[in-house]
Structure formats: structure tokens, C-alpha cells
Design an enzyme around this catalytic site. Sequence first.
Site: not given
Ligand code: AG3
Length: 274
Positions: A90, A109, A158
Site C-alpha cells: 500500500d 511486495e 509489513d
Molecule cells: N498488514 C497487517 C494487517 C493484519 C490485519 N489482520 C487482520 N485484520 N486480521 C497491514 C498492512 C498495512 N500496510
Amino acid sequence: MKLIENWFSERYSDNLQLSFRVRDQLLSVKTDFQRIDVFDTYDFGKLLSIDGTVQLTERDEFVYHEMITRMPYVYSKKVPESVLIIGGGDGGAAGELSNMGLSKVINVEIDGQVVEVCRKHFPELAASFDKKGVKLMVGDGIKYARETKEKFDMIIIDSTDPVGPAEGLFNDAFYNDVKRILSPGGVVVTQSGSPFYQPTAIGLAQKGMKPHFKNVRSYTAFIPTYPSGFWSFTMAADHDIQKPFRDLPSGKYFNMEIATSSFSLPEFVKTLIT
Ligand code: AG3
């Protein structure tokens, strides 16, 4: 995903879900890796979901992105110049780092469609990929860590939840490579899930890091749209990470008090990581 009566829900269990009333579903696409959905919610602005789980909303993404970038920055012994982000399609983490003046940010990514979707629906975040010093690569971060000859002062993982494409980002083999490509005095950090609803994620992260780094510490933050609102991150380094090495100005969530207090863990969380 089908939208029922204009509510999007993330399911936590058979008996529990968090629902957002939405104006519209802006996109739903199945990629080679996952399903991506974007909703226009009433209370949280636009929301990005991957495989039915909330990844970010316009209203509260600042908490996650400040905490996954500024914390490792202040705990790096060496002033960080180069950073590797794995995941983060993102652009939120890359944007924070670029604003902090880091001169070299490489963002790997796995799913190019996450980037495309965010360029269209979250242009303020994805714009960071066009900033000076930021390089986006679409590819497998695990493979990149295994093969790169470069070293990084900070490594930020991330990822999505530790199932599906992100599973390998929590294991020993991956952290073995992370260790090799992390500069001396550097810090690695990963998101490590909701201690309440995903009690194994934080332990997985700790278990992945512990064999490779002298010091591993988990910290938490309040992220209203993630399961339970109470979220964890786990950081590792070979130097002492009890005290910050430098200050950073306050953001919208992060400040220098939080930089130390976010490591204070409730007892039930401590039991998950011992
Ligand atoms: N990445 C981690 C999000 C995990 C959320 N988990 C869930 N909702 N079950 C976030 C990406 C932002 N850059």
C-alpha cells in the site's frame, strides 16, 4: 466477496465479527495470491481488505504505519539510512520512511495488484513509491532476502496474517536470511498480530527471531479496525534495545513516551511469548 446489505464484516470466529457500514464496494479482485476488496465505509473512510481481513483504513492507518517505522528507527543503534520493507504494497510504511528522510527504501511486495489497487484507491499512500529514494519491486520477499547481496540498516516486515502468502515470513529459514542482510546495529521488526484473537502469532514471531538475535522485544499499539483493537509488533536486534538511541518528533500516535511504554505488556501477553 458478496456485500450483504451494505455491510462489510471481518470474521474473527464463527461467533464474532467486526462490521462496517459501507456506502459502496469500490473493487473486488482475485489475484494469483489473494482476494483484494476496497470499500467506502461511513466511519473509517476507504478500507482495504485482503482475504476478508482489514489491512488498512484511511482513518486509522497512521497508527500502524507510524509504529512499524518509527519504533525500529529510534531503537537502531546505527542511524538508519537504508531500509528493506517486505510486504507493504500500500505504500504506507514507505511513505513514513521517506518523510523521515531515509535515503534508500527498497519495498518488495509479492502481489503487484495490491500496488495497483492502492495507486487507484489510496493514492496518498501509494504516492510514496514515486518518491526519491524509494524503490518498489514486485516479487517474493522471502526469495529476495535469500538472494540479495545488499545489507540494510532496518528491515520491516509489513505482512498480512501468518496464513497464506505471509506464512513463510514468520519462520526460522526466513529470519536466518534477515539476520544475514541486516547491518550491524540494525533492527528488524514485524507485525505480530492480535494477542487476544491470534494468540499464536506473537509467539511465532518471537520464535522465528530468537535463534538469530540476542534481543527480541514485542510492543503493542491501539489499532481500532484490527481484531480486538489491540495489536502487537515484534522487534529484534543484536544490540541492547532497552532504550531508544535517538528522538523523533511526535506523530499522530507515536511519541517518545510511547516509544518506551509500548513495550509494557499485560500478563496474558507475556505468557504468549515465554
Ligand atoms: N498488514 C497487517 C494487517 C493484519 C490485519 N489482520 C487482520 N485484520 N486480521 C497491514 C498492512 C498495512 N500496510
